[in-house]
Design an enzyme around this catalytic site. Structure first.
Site, PDB file in Angstrom:
ATOM      1  N   TYR A 139      -2.064   0.669  10.223  1.00 32.67           N
ATOM      2  CA  TYR A 139      -1.995  -0.002   8.918  1.00 32.67           C
ATOM      3  C   TYR A 139      -0.705   0.357   8.190  1.00 32.67           C
ATOM      4  CZ  TYR A 139      -3.365  -1.201   4.120  1.00 32.67           C
ATOM      5  OH  TYR A 139      -3.410  -1.710   2.838  1.00 32.67           O
ATOM      6  N   SER A 183       0.841  -1.202   0.000  1.00 30.85           N
ATOM      7  CA  SER A 183       0.000   0.000   0.000  1.00 30.85           C
ATOM      8  C   SER A 183       0.871   1.245   0.000  1.00 30.85           C
ATOM      9  CB  SER A 183      -0.896   0.014   1.239  1.00 30.85           C
ATOM     10  OG  SER A 183      -1.519   1.272   1.407  1.00 30.85           O
TER      11      SER A 183
END
Length: 404
Positions: A237, A224
């Site tokens: 995250y 990501s």
């Protein structure tokens, strides 16, 4: 030319190295048109300097023509033919939904022998794969945070492969729990993200590497942009993905001798997993409020926490439901004779990385704040402090007017 001082030549050399390095990095990253245009404008500035200060016009034109010919030849050269999918086996994690589910279907249709892991063999995603895909696809129930289940998946895969190796490992499984300011995020959020996104993926990778080395295959990891850039409210995250990125980049160097190609895919914003599940995020939000200390909740305010949740849900609604850019990239990383180290899968990512890599920190920091969570409320304690300071200023002004 002898009129120019040593500092000028130093300046010109530095400018040449900077522009050349930026051009190489940008063009190699296959970014979108706008950043590439900016790179060429930078090159134009360099050419203008060379023209004005030290190169005859004729020589300059020759150099420009040669550079254009080389560039056009490189751009128009047809890409090498893709490798055949037939006979190649791929192991994919996290196929209950999202990228993993779509990738399993696409790769099966292309002729790969697919090993797809799911958390629930009786779930909707598993049943859909059983119904749609060919008998080549094997479903395995695996929680990647459970080492025993990962080991069993290895034994089951070996039993089907026989003496063959594994051509591809696609690390797709991942989670993103409740977002919020880092101070407000529960330690369970940090641990949960690390267990799945980092430790679980590391365990799967280490377990299946012998099969990948045997086949001189491909290691592909879905990461990501949050692992490279400090997106607000994604500390848990992003930290797990940052750790994963470093691990994968280290492996890329180490596995080069074994002939294993390592690629990282960085998707944009897509409707995957629980991102569009309203009930899931409401439950996460409720759990957060129940576990925050009264003092911390008082400082930030429940309305501040609610706004974060609503902004994230609004962002999730606007996410792209079409996974094809990511799935196309997975196929390319598996079958390209020379796969890229990094793939940007989604519109706008090239611009995001260009701003992050080449713009001043103040600009990139402001851009990230405006791009993701556009908060309007300040924490409650800061609002009270601002109100107190405003009242104090008004009081002081009134006193000064009375003294006059």
């Amino acid at each position: 030319m002898e009129d120019y001082t040593l500092p000028f030549w130093i300046y010109l050399c530095v400018l040449t190295v900077f522009i050349g390095g930026a051009m190489k990095k940008i063009l190699a990253s296959h970014l979108s048109t706008a950043p590439t245009l900016v790179a060429w404008l930078g090159a134009t500035v360099l050419v203008e300097r060379l023209w004005a200060f030290c190169l005859p016009a004729v020589l300059l034109l020759v150099l420009l023509g040669l550079a254009c010919c080389i560039y056009l030849a490189a751009r128009t050269r047809p890409p090498p033919a893709a490798l055949p999918a037939h006979g190649k086996a791929v192991f994919i994690t996290g196929c209950d939904s999202g990228f993993g589910n779509a990738a399993a279907k696409r790769l099966d249709a292309l002729g790969f022998e697919v090993f797809a892991t799911v958390l629930d063999l009786s779930g909707d995603g598993a049943r859909e794969l059983q119904r749609i895909c060919s008998p080549r696809l094997t479903l395995l129930q695996v929680d990647i945070t459970q080492p025993q289940q990962v080991q069993q998946a290895l034994l089951d895969t070996k039993a089907k492969l026989g003496l063959r190796g594994l051509w591809g490992l696609v690390n797709n499984a991942g989670i993103c729990v409740n977002i919020g300011d880092a101070e407000l995020s529960l330690m369970s959020n940090f641990r949960g993200c690390m267990e799945v996104n980092f430790f679980g993926t590391v365990n799967v990778t280490k377990t299946f590497l012998p099969l990948l080395r045997q086949a001189k295959g491909r290691l592909i990891t879905i990461s990501s942009p949050a692992g490279d850039q400090p997106f607000p409210c994604l500390a848990a995250y992003g930290a797990s993905k940052a750790a994963l990125n470093l691990f994968i980049n280290t492996l890329r160097h180490e596995l080069e001798l074994w002939g294993v190609r390592v690629s990282t895919i960085l998707p944009g914003s897509y409707k995957t997993g629980q991102s569009s599940n309203h009930a899931y995020w409401e439950q996460q939000h409720k759990q957060l409020l129940q576990n925050l200390s009264p003092a911390l909740l008082e400082d930030y305010g429940e309305d501040y926490v609610n706004e974060t949740k609503e902004l994230f849900q609004s962002h999730a609604k606007q996410a792209n439901p079409d996974f094809s850019p990511v799935i196309d990239t997975i196929v390319q990383a598996l079958l390209a004779p020379q796969p890229q180290v990094r793939y940007f899968a989604g519109p706008g990512l090239g611009l995001v990385y260009f701003i992050h890599n080449y713009c001043p920190f103040s600009i990139s920091n402001h851009f990230l704040k405006k791009l993701f969570v556009k908060k309007k409320l300040m924490p409650r304690a800061l609002r009270k402090q601002s109100g107190f300071n405003l009242n104090l200023n008004l009081h002081n002004n009134n006193n000064e007017e009375k003294l006059k």
